[in-house]
Motif scaffolding. Sequence first.
Motif, short mmCIF file in Angstrom:
data_model
loop_
_atom_site.label_atom_id
_atom_site.label_comp_id
_atom_site.label_asym_id
_atom_site.label_seq_id
_atom_site.Cartn_x
_atom_site.Cartn_y
_atom_site.Cartn_z
N ARG A 49 0.84 -1.22 0.03
CA ARG A 49 0.05 -0.26 0.09
C ARG A 49 0.87 1.36 0.02
N ILE A 50 0.72 2.11 -1.07
CA ILE A 50 1.68 3.05 -1.17
C ILE A 50 0.74 4.53 -1.37
N GLU A 51 1.55 5.54 -0.89
CA GLU A 51 0.91 6.90 -0.89
C GLU A 51 2.08 7.68 -1.83
N GLY A 52 1.95 8.29 -2.82
CA GLY A 52 2.66 8.97 -3.57
C GLY A 52 2.30 9.00 -5.21
N ASP A 53 3.23 9.20 -5.92
CA ASP A 53 3.14 9.52 -7.43
C ASP A 53 3.26 7.85 -7.98
N ILE A 75 -6.76 3.39 -4.98
CA ILE A 75 -7.54 3.60 -3.90
C ILE A 75 -8.15 5.07 -4.05
N ASP A 76 -7.08 6.14 -4.20
CA ASP A 76 -7.67 7.34 -4.34
C ASP A 76 -6.52 7.91 -5.56
N GLU A 77 -6.75 9.28 -5.54
CA GLU A 77 -5.56 9.95 -6.29
C GLU A 77 -4.27 9.85 -5.90
N ALA A 78 -3.99 9.77 -4.68
CA ALA A 78 -2.75 9.78 -4.05
C ALA A 78 -2.33 8.18 -3.40
N THR A 79 -3.14 7.37 -3.28
CA THR A 79 -2.88 5.94 -2.54
C THR A 79 -3.22 4.92 -3.50
N PHE A 80 -2.39 3.86 -3.44
CA PHE A 80 -2.83 2.72 -4.27
C PHE A 80 -2.16 1.49 -3.73
N TYR A 81 -2.80 0.25 -4.04
CA TYR A 81 -2.18 -1.01 -3.95
C TYR A 81 -1.29 -1.17 -5.04
N ILE A 82 -0.35 -2.10 -5.00
CA ILE A 82 0.56 -2.39 -5.97
C ILE A 82 1.05 -3.96 -5.52
N TYR A 83 0.57 -5.01 -6.42
CA TYR A 83 1.09 -6.43 -6.48
C TYR A 83 2.36 -6.58 -7.18
N ILE A 84 3.33 -7.12 -6.58
CA ILE A 84 4.68 -7.15 -7.52
C ILE A 84 5.11 -8.61 -7.46
N ARG A 85 5.34 -9.33 -8.38
CA ARG A 85 6.20 -10.69 -8.58
C ARG A 85 7.54 -10.23 -8.88
N ASP A 86 8.31 -10.72 -7.92
CA ASP A 86 9.69 -10.40 -7.82
C ASP A 86 10.77 -11.42 -7.72
N SER A 87 11.67 -11.58 -8.55
CA SER A 87 12.65 -12.73 -8.65
C SER A 87 13.68 -12.75 -7.18
N THR A 88 13.67 -11.32 -6.66
CA THR A 88 14.49 -11.33 -5.35
C THR A 88 15.97 -11.33 -5.69
N THR A 89 16.57 -11.13 -4.51
CA THR A 89 18.35 -11.26 -4.68
C THR A 89 18.78 -12.00 -3.49
#
Length: 218
Positions: A49-53, A75-89
């Motif tokens: 969950r991120i607030e920003g651009d 979620i709104d203009e400044a907030t969103f959920y993002i689901y990331i699939r990541d290969s990691t390190t």
Amino acid sequence: MKRVRLTIRPVETAIHPGYALSAGGAEYLSTVELINWNLTNTPIGLLFRIEGDREAYTADLDELSQVVSYDVTPIDEATFYIYIRDSTTSTTKQLIEILFTRGSLIMVSPIEFLRDGRLAITVVGPASEIQAAVEEVPTGIETEIAEVGGSQVSQDAVAAQLSDRQHAAIVAGINVGYYEIPRQATHADVAAAIGCASSTASEHLRKAESKLISALFS
């Protein structure tokens, strides 16, 4: 049983190219929280969950080779959920094995990416397992125990931690079967019960659950 709040700061070791981006490296982000995860296979699944651009963040993600794919839900203009699939390190995998999969330890959502470059994690479990996990954090990563709890609290004291809407969401979740095993309801069912959007119900539940876990073990 103990509740311990840890802060982690990479000093000599890079956890992941995206870490600096999330933990203060991107001025266009004000809040970054990891709220759920699936670490069973690679690539791993991470829900933030991120607030920003939003556009600036996804543009930077496109430059990271470890990011396999992502999906954004506003979620709104400044907030969103993002689901990331990541290969990691390799360092990320080591931290996952130590902090996320050790014995009976439980990681409490959300995991917070702080603006000063630290990662704040709340862990619940036996004191001996927490101590062992902290001692095994890879060299080059600075770890600090910021808070320790574990005393019992009354039911009323726990409930008092919640706002009216968070309390209503938890009660609705119980009534509609959201907390049954297996789960019998979704965020949409909770939202219908309390008269709000599904994303709002999800937010109420997430914050309420975090407060309840912290209250029980603080």
